[in-house]
Structure formats: structure tokens, C-alpha cells
Design a protein around this motif. Structure first.
Motif, PDB file in Angstrom:
ATOM      1  N   TRP A 109       0.978  -1.515   0.037  1.00 24.36           N
ATOM      2  CA  TRP A 109      -0.021   0.103  -0.008  1.00 24.36           C
ATOM      3  C   TRP A 109       1.028   1.220  -0.080  1.00 24.36           C
ATOM      4  O   TRP A 109       0.412   2.126  -0.723  1.00 24.36           O
ATOM      5  CB  TRP A 109      -1.045   0.065   1.175  1.00 24.36           C
ATOM      6  N   ASP A 110       1.923   1.134   0.603  1.00 27.52           N
ATOM      7  CA  ASP A 110       3.018   2.499   0.942  1.00 27.52           C
ATOM      8  C   ASP A 110       3.428   2.601  -0.642  1.00 27.52           C
ATOM      9  O   ASP A 110       3.631   3.820  -0.920  1.00 27.52           O
ATOM     10  CB  ASP A 110       3.898   2.069   1.951  1.00 27.52           C
ATOM     11  N   VAL A 111       3.784   1.419  -1.279  1.00 25.07           N
ATOM     12  CA  VAL A 111       4.563   1.530  -2.619  1.00 25.07           C
ATOM     13  C   VAL A 111       3.580   2.306  -3.544  1.00 25.07           C
ATOM     14  O   VAL A 111       3.756   3.140  -4.319  1.00 25.07           O
ATOM     15  CB  VAL A 111       5.324   0.369  -3.099  1.00 25.07           C
ATOM     16  N   MET A 112       2.129   1.899  -3.477  1.00 22.26           N
ATOM     17  CA  MET A 112       1.178   2.381  -4.371  1.00 22.26           C
ATOM     18  C   MET A 112       0.832   3.653  -4.292  1.00 22.26           C
ATOM     19  O   MET A 112       0.586   4.487  -5.025  1.00 22.26           O
ATOM     20  CB  MET A 112       0.029   1.428  -4.257  1.00 22.26           C
ATOM     21  N   TYR A 113       0.591   4.038  -2.793  1.00 22.04           N
ATOM     22  CA  TYR A 113       0.476   5.416  -2.604  1.00 22.04           C
ATOM     23  C   TYR A 113       1.513   6.228  -3.071  1.00 22.04           C
ATOM     24  O   TYR A 113       1.384   7.340  -3.759  1.00 22.04           O
ATOM     25  CB  TYR A 113       0.140   5.688  -0.934  1.00 22.04           C
ATOM     26  N   LYS A 114       2.889   6.124  -2.605  1.00 23.68           N
ATOM     27  CA  LYS A 114       3.974   6.894  -3.096  1.00 23.68           C
ATOM     28  C   LYS A 114       3.951   7.058  -4.704  1.00 23.68           C
ATOM     29  O   LYS A 114       4.255   8.036  -5.283  1.00 23.68           O
ATOM     30  CB  LYS A 114       5.123   6.457  -2.617  1.00 23.68           C
ATOM     31  N   SER A 115       3.762   5.886  -5.336  1.00 24.86           N
ATOM     32  CA  SER A 115       3.984   6.122  -6.875  1.00 24.86           C
ATOM     33  C   SER A 115       2.716   6.952  -7.481  1.00 24.86           C
ATOM     34  O   SER A 115       2.765   7.389  -8.616  1.00 24.86           O
ATOM     35  CB  SER A 115       4.083   4.515  -7.582  1.00 24.86           C
ATOM     36  N   SER A 116       1.803   7.025  -6.992  1.00 25.96           N
ATOM     37  CA  SER A 116       0.407   7.610  -7.562  1.00 25.96           C
ATOM     38  C   SER A 116       0.632   9.056  -6.907  1.00 25.96           C
ATOM     39  O   SER A 116      -0.240   9.902  -7.424  1.00 25.96           O
ATOM     40  CB  SER A 116      -0.567   6.983  -7.096  1.00 25.96           C
ATOM     41  N   HIS A 117       1.272   9.460  -5.932  1.00 27.45           N
ATOM     42  CA  HIS A 117       1.189  10.855  -5.274  1.00 27.45           C
ATOM     43  C   HIS A 117       2.594  11.579  -5.682  1.00 27.45           C
ATOM     44  O   HIS A 117       2.556  12.602  -4.657  1.00 27.45           O
ATOM     45  CB  HIS A 117       0.742  10.776  -3.807  1.00 27.45           C
ATOM     46  N   THR A 118       3.402  11.003  -6.160  1.00 32.08           N
ATOM     47  CA  THR A 118       4.636  11.889  -6.535  1.00 32.08           C
ATOM     48  C   THR A 118       4.359  12.805  -7.545  1.00 32.08           C
ATOM     49  O   THR A 118       3.405  12.445  -8.741  1.00 32.08           O
ATOM     50  CB  THR A 118       5.954  10.833  -6.989  1.00 32.08           C
ATOM     51  N   PRO A 119       5.036  13.957  -7.587  1.00 34.60           N
ATOM     52  CA  PRO A 119       4.737  14.884  -8.545  1.00 34.60           C
ATOM     53  C   PRO A 119       5.207  14.411  -9.983  1.00 34.60           C
ATOM     54  O   PRO A 119       6.404  13.768  -9.919  1.00 34.60           O
ATOM     55  CB  PRO A 119       5.636  16.312  -8.137  1.00 34.60           C
ATOM     56  N   ASP A 120       4.550  14.811 -10.999  1.00 40.02           N
ATOM     57  CA  ASP A 120       4.533  14.394 -12.009  1.00 40.02           C
ATOM     58  C   ASP A 120       6.023  15.153 -12.824  1.00 40.02           C
ATOM     59  O   ASP A 120       5.863  16.436 -12.994  1.00 40.02           O
ATOM     60  CB  ASP A 120       3.560  14.852 -13.221  1.00 40.02           C
ATOM     61  N   ALA A 121       6.955  14.656 -13.144  1.00 42.74           N
ATOM     62  CA  ALA A 121       8.186  15.189 -13.739  1.00 42.74           C
ATOM     63  C   ALA A 121       8.003  15.510 -15.157  1.00 42.74           C
ATOM     64  O   ALA A 121       8.886  16.299 -15.936  1.00 42.74           O
ATOM     65  CB  ALA A 121       9.223  14.476 -13.493  1.00 42.74           C
ATOM     66  N   THR A 122       7.111  14.819 -15.904  1.00 40.05           N
ATOM     67  CA  THR A 122       7.270  15.162 -17.226  1.00 40.05           C
ATOM     68  C   THR A 122       6.591  16.782 -17.494  1.00 40.05           C
ATOM     69  O   THR A 122       5.722  17.228 -17.007  1.00 40.05           O
ATOM     70  CB  THR A 122       6.247  14.193 -18.145  1.00 40.05           C
ATOM     71  N   THR A 123       7.230  17.321 -18.424  1.00 40.10           N
ATOM     72  CA  THR A 123       6.634  18.636 -19.024  1.00 40.10           C
ATOM     73  C   THR A 123       6.001  18.553 -20.155  1.00 40.10           C
ATOM     74  O   THR A 123       5.830  17.591 -20.834  1.00 40.10           O
ATOM     75  CB  THR A 123       8.059  19.396 -19.203  1.00 40.10           C
ATOM     76  N   ARG A 124       5.339  19.762 -20.636  1.00 34.81           N
ATOM     77  CA  ARG A 124       4.606  19.784 -21.777  1.00 34.81           C
ATOM     78  C   ARG A 124       5.395  19.513 -23.178  1.00 34.81           C
ATOM     79  O   ARG A 124       5.093  18.741 -24.180  1.00 34.81           O
ATOM     80  CB  ARG A 124       4.011  21.170 -22.037  1.00 34.81           C
TER      81      ARG A 124
END
Length: 72
Positions: A8-23
Motif C-alpha cells: 500500500w505504501d509503494v502504491m500510494y507513493k507512486s501515485s502521489h509523486t509530482p509528475d516530472a514530465t513537462t509539456r
């Protein structure tokens, strides 16, 4: 910590990290996809047309069957 808590911790962190991709990154990715698909343009158009026709027939068939059963 249990395996379930770790999962659950891994799933939470992977879905709540800021998106590093730019336009610009997204545009570059789309350009690469379009460049890759360009030689297959005719096949893609035929596939999309056939998929659209199949979807339309999937919807129309029960409607026509309903008209046969209940002709009002």
C-alpha cells in the motif's frame, strides 16, 4: 511492517509523486509516436474505420431486434 502495508505504501507513493514530465516532453513523445505510425497510416485508418463500424453495428443490432419484437 507487513507485506500488505509495504505494498500500500509503494502504491500510494507512486501515485502521489509530482509528475516530472513537462509539456515539451509530452510533445516530443507524441512526435515520436506519429513518426513511428506514419508508414502505417493506411492500416491505422482502416482499423479505426472498422472499429467504428463494428461499434455502430453493436449498438444498432439490439435496436433493430427491439423493433422486430415490439413494432410500435
Amino acid at each position: 511492517m507487513s507485506m500488505e502495508a509495504v505494498a500500500w505504501d509503494v502504491m500510494y507513493k507512486s501515485s502521489h509523486t509530482p509528475d516530472a514530465t513537462t509539456r515539451a516532453d509530452r510533445r516530443a513523445t507524441v512526435r515520436r509516436i506519429v513518426a513511428f505510425a506514419a508508414p502505417h497510416r493506411r492500416r491505422i485508418v482502416v482499423f479505426v474505420a472498422a472499429s467504428t463500424l463494428t461499434a455502430a453495428l453493436t449498438v444498432v443490432t439490439p435496436l433493430l431486434a427491439g423493433k422486430v419484437v415490439n413494432p410500435r
